[in-house]
Write an enzyme that holds these catalytic residues in place. Structure first.
Site, PDB file in Angstrom:
ATOM      1  N   ASP A 264       0.883  -1.148   0.000  1.00 34.63           N
ATOM      2  CA  ASP A 264       0.000   0.000   0.000  1.00 34.63           C
ATOM      3  C   ASP A 264       0.935   1.215   0.000  1.00 34.63           C
ATOM      4  O   ASP A 264       2.076   1.127   0.448  1.00 34.63           O
ATOM      5  CB  ASP A 264      -0.884  -0.003   1.239  1.00 34.63           C
ATOM      6  CG  ASP A 264      -1.917   1.115   1.257  1.00 34.63           C
ATOM      7  OD1 ASP A 264      -2.236   1.659   0.186  1.00 34.63           O
ATOM      8  OD2 ASP A 264      -2.388   1.446   2.353  1.00 34.63           O
TER       9      ASP A 264
ATOM     10  N   ASP B 213       0.051   4.896   0.944  1.00 39.83           N
ATOM     11  CA  ASP B 213      -0.126   5.844   2.039  1.00 39.83           C
ATOM     12  C   ASP B 213       0.127   5.186   3.392  1.00 39.83           C
ATOM     13  O   ASP B 213      -0.427   4.135   3.707  1.00 39.83           O
ATOM     14  CB  ASP B 213      -1.532   6.444   2.021  1.00 39.83           C
ATOM     15  CG  ASP B 213      -1.766   7.348   0.822  1.00 39.83           C
ATOM     16  OD1 ASP B 213      -0.797   7.933   0.326  1.00 39.83           O
ATOM     17  OD2 ASP B 213      -2.925   7.467   0.394  1.00 39.83           O
TER      18      ASP B 213
END
Length: 99
Positions: A8, A10
């Protein structure tokens, strides 16, 4: 042998949330935070929250977006980890859970 590593973006590879950083740059950071807080309190679902936050970025000049995104802060060791994986011929994919 590992052939693929998925991350991922963020708050995993990047230290923070892209939408919050863009919102601060565009001077709508407080409004975005207020919507995020409503979502975290269960007052809005994720997609309502995301749509409302992104709507606040409407009209942000692309040059401002580009400049901001070119300077996003990486997590300590993120660059070195990706370089290590690439040197081991491990493919890397990065996604965003929000988009």
């Amino acid at each position: 042998m590992i052939k693929l590593c998925a991350f991922d973006f963020d708050s995993t590879l990047m230290d923070g949330e892209t939408i919050d950083i863009l919102a601060q740059e565009y001077k709508v950071g407080d409004a975005v935070k207020a919507i995020t807080n409503k979502a975290m309190n269960g007052e809005l679902d994720f997609f309502e929250s995301l749509s409302a936050r992104v709507a606040l970025l409407e009209g942000m000049p692309i040059d401002q977006v580009r400049k901001c995104c070119e300077n996003l802060p990486l997590m300590n060791g993120a660059k070195e980890l990706c370089e290590y994986l690439k040197n081991k011929n491990i493919k890397i994919i990065v996604f965003s859970g929000g988009f």
